[in-house]
Design an enzyme around this catalytic site. Structure first.
Site, mmCIF file in Angstrom:
data_model
loop_
_atom_site.group_PDB
_atom_site.id
_atom_site.type_symbol
_atom_site.label_atom_id
_atom_site.label_comp_id
_atom_site.label_asym_id
_atom_site.label_seq_id
_atom_site.Cartn_x
_atom_site.Cartn_y
_atom_site.Cartn_z
ATOM 1 N N ASP A 1 -1.880 -7.205 -5.989
ATOM 2 C CA ASP A 1 -3.064 -7.168 -5.132
ATOM 3 C C ASP A 1 -2.744 -8.083 -3.950
ATOM 4 O O ASP A 1 -2.489 -9.278 -4.136
ATOM 5 C CB ASP A 1 -4.265 -7.692 -5.932
ATOM 6 C CG ASP A 1 -5.539 -7.735 -5.107
ATOM 7 O OD1 ASP A 1 -5.455 -7.727 -3.861
ATOM 8 O OD2 ASP A 1 -6.620 -7.802 -5.723
ATOM 9 N N VAL A 2 -2.759 -7.528 -2.741
ATOM 10 C CA VAL A 2 -2.311 -8.305 -1.573
ATOM 11 C C VAL A 2 -3.224 -9.491 -1.256
ATOM 12 O O VAL A 2 -2.868 -10.349 -0.455
ATOM 13 C CB VAL A 2 -2.150 -7.423 -0.306
ATOM 14 C CG1 VAL A 2 -1.098 -6.352 -0.513
ATOM 15 C CG2 VAL A 2 -3.478 -6.830 0.144
ATOM 16 N N LYS B 1 -8.944 -5.585 11.778
ATOM 17 C CA LYS B 1 -7.774 -5.065 12.491
ATOM 18 C C LYS B 1 -7.554 -5.803 13.813
ATOM 19 O O LYS B 1 -6.415 -5.999 14.233
ATOM 20 C CB LYS B 1 -7.926 -3.558 12.719
ATOM 21 C CG LYS B 1 -7.943 -2.743 11.408
ATOM 22 C CD LYS B 1 -6.666 -2.914 10.606
ATOM 23 C CE LYS B 1 -6.565 -1.931 9.453
ATOM 24 N NZ LYS B 1 -5.303 -2.038 8.710
ATOM 25 N N ALA C 1 -13.095 -5.694 12.885
ATOM 26 C CA ALA C 1 -12.848 -7.144 12.972
ATOM 27 C C ALA C 1 -11.555 -7.499 12.250
ATOM 28 O O ALA C 1 -10.753 -8.299 12.741
ATOM 29 C CB ALA C 1 -14.026 -7.911 12.370
ATOM 30 N N ASN D 1 0.881 -2.807 5.272
ATOM 31 C CA ASN D 1 0.178 -1.527 5.454
ATOM 32 C C ASN D 1 -1.080 -1.405 4.601
ATOM 33 O O ASN D 1 -1.999 -0.669 4.956
ATOM 34 C CB ASN D 1 1.154 -0.390 5.122
ATOM 35 C CG ASN D 1 0.449 0.932 4.943
ATOM 36 O OD1 ASN D 1 0.067 1.602 5.896
ATOM 37 N ND2 ASN D 1 0.228 1.320 3.678
ATOM 38 N N TYR E 1 -14.153 -3.498 9.355
ATOM 39 C CA TYR E 1 -12.794 -2.945 9.513
ATOM 40 C C TYR E 1 -12.220 -3.287 10.892
ATOM 41 O O TYR E 1 -11.076 -3.750 11.010
ATOM 42 C CB TYR E 1 -12.869 -1.431 9.316
ATOM 43 C CG TYR E 1 -11.546 -0.709 9.340
ATOM 44 C CD1 TYR E 1 -10.690 -0.737 8.245
ATOM 45 C CD2 TYR E 1 -11.168 0.029 10.457
ATOM 46 C CE1 TYR E 1 -9.478 -0.045 8.266
ATOM 47 C CE2 TYR E 1 -9.962 0.726 10.479
ATOM 48 C CZ TYR E 1 -9.131 0.685 9.382
ATOM 49 O OH TYR E 1 -7.930 1.372 9.414
ATOM 50 N N GLY F 1 0.836 -1.212 0.000
ATOM 51 C CA GLY F 1 0.000 0.000 0.000
ATOM 52 C C GLY F 1 0.862 1.250 0.000
ATOM 53 O O GLY F 1 0.539 2.255 0.643
ATOM 54 N N ALA F 2 1.970 1.197 -0.765
ATOM 55 C CA ALA F 2 2.988 2.258 -0.682
ATOM 56 C C ALA F 2 2.713 3.455 -1.592
ATOM 57 O O ALA F 2 3.496 4.402 -1.618
ATOM 58 C CB ALA F 2 4.366 1.671 -1.004
HETATM 59 P P1 NDP Z 1 -4.950 5.039 1.905
HETATM 60 O O1 NDP Z 1 -6.311 4.656 1.470
HETATM 61 O O2 NDP Z 1 -4.534 6.473 1.813
HETATM 62 O O3 NDP Z 1 -3.853 4.140 1.149
HETATM 63 C C1 NDP Z 1 -3.976 2.748 1.093
HETATM 64 C C2 NDP Z 1 -3.167 2.216 -0.071
HETATM 65 O O4 NDP Z 1 -3.340 0.782 -0.111
HETATM 66 C C3 NDP Z 1 -3.645 2.772 -1.409
HETATM 67 O O5 NDP Z 1 -2.544 3.129 -2.220
HETATM 68 C C4 NDP Z 1 -4.408 1.599 -1.995
HETATM 69 O O6 NDP Z 1 -4.405 1.570 -3.419
HETATM 70 C C5 NDP Z 1 -3.627 0.415 -1.464
HETATM 71 N N1 NDP Z 1 -4.403 -0.814 -1.576
HETATM 72 C C6 NDP Z 1 -5.733 -0.967 -1.385
HETATM 73 N N2 NDP Z 1 -6.087 -2.233 -1.642
HETATM 74 C C7 NDP Z 1 -4.962 -2.899 -2.012
HETATM 75 C C8 NDP Z 1 -4.700 -4.231 -2.402
HETATM 76 N N3 NDP Z 1 -5.682 -5.147 -2.495
HETATM 77 N N4 NDP Z 1 -3.426 -4.576 -2.703
HETATM 78 C C9 NDP Z 1 -2.426 -3.656 -2.649
HETATM 79 N N5 NDP Z 1 -2.619 -2.378 -2.287
HETATM 80 C C10 NDP Z 1 -3.884 -1.986 -1.962
HETATM 81 O O7 NDP Z 1 -4.837 4.511 3.428
HETATM 82 P P2 NDP Z 1 -3.972 5.066 4.657
HETATM 83 O O8 NDP Z 1 -2.611 5.417 4.203
HETATM 84 O O9 NDP Z 1 -4.774 6.013 5.404
HETATM 85 O O10 NDP Z 1 -3.915 3.724 5.541
HETATM 86 C C11 NDP Z 1 -2.830 2.811 5.470
HETATM 87 C C12 NDP Z 1 -3.049 1.734 6.525
HETATM 88 O O11 NDP Z 1 -3.175 2.329 7.804
HETATM 89 C C13 NDP Z 1 -4.315 0.909 6.289
HETATM 90 O O12 NDP Z 1 -4.083 -0.441 6.679
HETATM 91 C C14 NDP Z 1 -5.298 1.552 7.256
HETATM 92 O O13 NDP Z 1 -6.305 0.655 7.633
HETATM 93 C C15 NDP Z 1 -4.383 1.904 8.411
HETATM 94 N N6 NDP Z 1 -4.885 2.954 9.265
HETATM 95 C C16 NDP Z 1 -5.076 4.224 8.783
HETATM 96 C C17 NDP Z 1 -5.553 5.206 9.627
HETATM 97 C C18 NDP Z 1 -5.757 6.607 9.182
HETATM 98 O O14 NDP Z 1 -6.255 7.386 9.998
HETATM 99 N N7 NDP Z 1 -5.429 6.987 7.973
HETATM 100 C C19 NDP Z 1 -5.886 4.903 11.036
HETATM 101 C C20 NDP Z 1 -5.639 3.553 11.422
HETATM 102 C C21 NDP Z 1 -5.147 2.627 10.562
HETATM 103 P P3 NDP Z 1 -5.685 2.152 -4.261
HETATM 104 O O15 NDP Z 1 -5.984 3.470 -3.689
HETATM 105 O O16 NDP Z 1 -5.195 2.179 -5.665
HETATM 106 O O17 NDP Z 1 -6.795 1.184 -4.019
#
Ligand code: NDP
Length: 256
Positions: free
Chosen positions: A72-73, A168, A166, A99, A164, A22-23
């Site tokens: 896709d993870v 986490k 569940a 992530n 969500y 998710g970088a």
């Molecule tokens: P974002 O939605 O900003 O970024 C998430 C990234 O993950 C996106 O680039 C997305 O790609 C990618 N992604 C989604 N599905 C897949 C998949 N199947 N395979 C590979 N990549 C995927 O999220 P955040 O940066 O806010 O969150 C990152 C992590 O932190 C998540 O696990 C979230 O649950 C956790 N988190 C975030 C919080 C917050 O306040 N922001 C709070 C607590 C936890 P695309 O957009 O192209 O789908």
């Protein structure tokens, strides 16, 4: 170095190889930039390779090493391939940051099967698949750091997020068990539970809800992606070698 890439703690990860899922944006981008800023070679994984360009460009512009990888993870075969590709290219895998995560928020009585399945799939299955695939090269290298991005929702629950929270809470259980399984192999496994961090995921909540949330946070502000990236850097560093199975909240005091 820009403010985004400047880590507020300093450690040397030169020669180490990391995968960050998710970088493309949000926390994942800050984590990838921070690990690369400390000298690690970083495989930046996201579902769509094009969206990784900004992360890769920023890392390379700062003199770091990064490769974009489309994956896709939730795709078991592709996840195994990615780990093999990274180890073939760079010779090892030292750090894995799970992530990638999504939300599909709605109250339980309205929640559709596909909303449940999608969130459990990316957040929990994706973490399981990458953790399993990383275990073999880490065992071979006799060291490893696995850092899972959970959420305070997995600790305290949050209305509208049954799927969500569940997923986490599942990530936290997975973290604690795998920490016990791999401790004897010098692989630590920890989770970070962010509160509300300013990314596109939280921007989607809208200003009114965010203002309400801010009032509940003792430190009075949303976190920044760098707040989480610094904690990842610490857990990846030598300073954290005796920490495993831990869940570190980065939430401005929300769960205190
Ligand atoms: P974002 O939605 O900003 O970024 C998430 C990234 O993950 C996106 O680039 C997305 O790609 C990618 N992604 C989604 N599905 C897949 C998949 N199947 N395979 C590979 N990549 C995927 O999220 P955040 O940066 O806010 O969150 C990152 C992590 O932190 C998540 O696990 C979230 O649950 C956790 N988190 C975030 C919080 C917050 O306040 N922001 C709070 C607590 C936890 P695309 O957009 O192209 O789908």
């Amino acid at each position: 170095m820009t403010d985004e890439t400047r880590a507020r703690i300093s450690t040397d990860l030169a020669g180490q190889v990391a995968i960050v899922t998710g970088a493309a944006r949000g926390l994942g981008r800050a984590i990838a930039q921070t690990l690369a800023g400390a000298g690690a070679k970083v495989a930046c994984v996201d579902v769509n390779q094009q969206t990784l360009a900004d992360t890769i460009d920023a890392i390379r512009a700062s003199g770091g090493t990064a490769e974009p990888i489309a994956c896709d993870v939730t795709d078991s075969g592709r996840v195994s391939e990615v780990v093999t590709e990274v180890v073939d290219k760079w010779g090892a895998l030292d750090i894995l940051v799970n992530n990638a995560g999504i939300t599909r928020d709605t109250l339980i009585m309205r929640m559709k099967d596909d909303q449940w399945d999608a969130v459990i799939g990316v957040n929990l299955r994706g973490t399981f698949l990458f953790t399993r695939a990383a275990t073999r090269p880490m065992m071979k290298g006799r060291r490893g750091r696995i850092i899972n991005i959970a959420s305070v929702s997995g600790l305290m629950g949050n209305p509208g997020q049954a799927n969500y929270s569940a997923s986490k809470a599942g990530v936290i259980g997975l973290t604690r068990t795998v920490a016990r399984e791999l401790a004897g192999r010098n692989i630590t496994v920890n989770a970070i539970a962010p509160g509300f961090i300013a990314t596109e995921m939280t921007a989607a909540l809208g200003q009114e809800i965010l203002d309400g949330i801010r009032k509940q946070i003792p430190l009075g502000r949303l976190g920044q992606p760098q707040d989480v990236a610094d904690a990842v850097l610490f857990l990846a560093s030598q300073a954290a070698e005796y920490i495993t199975g831990h869940v570190l909240s980065i939430d401005g005091g929300l769960t205190a």
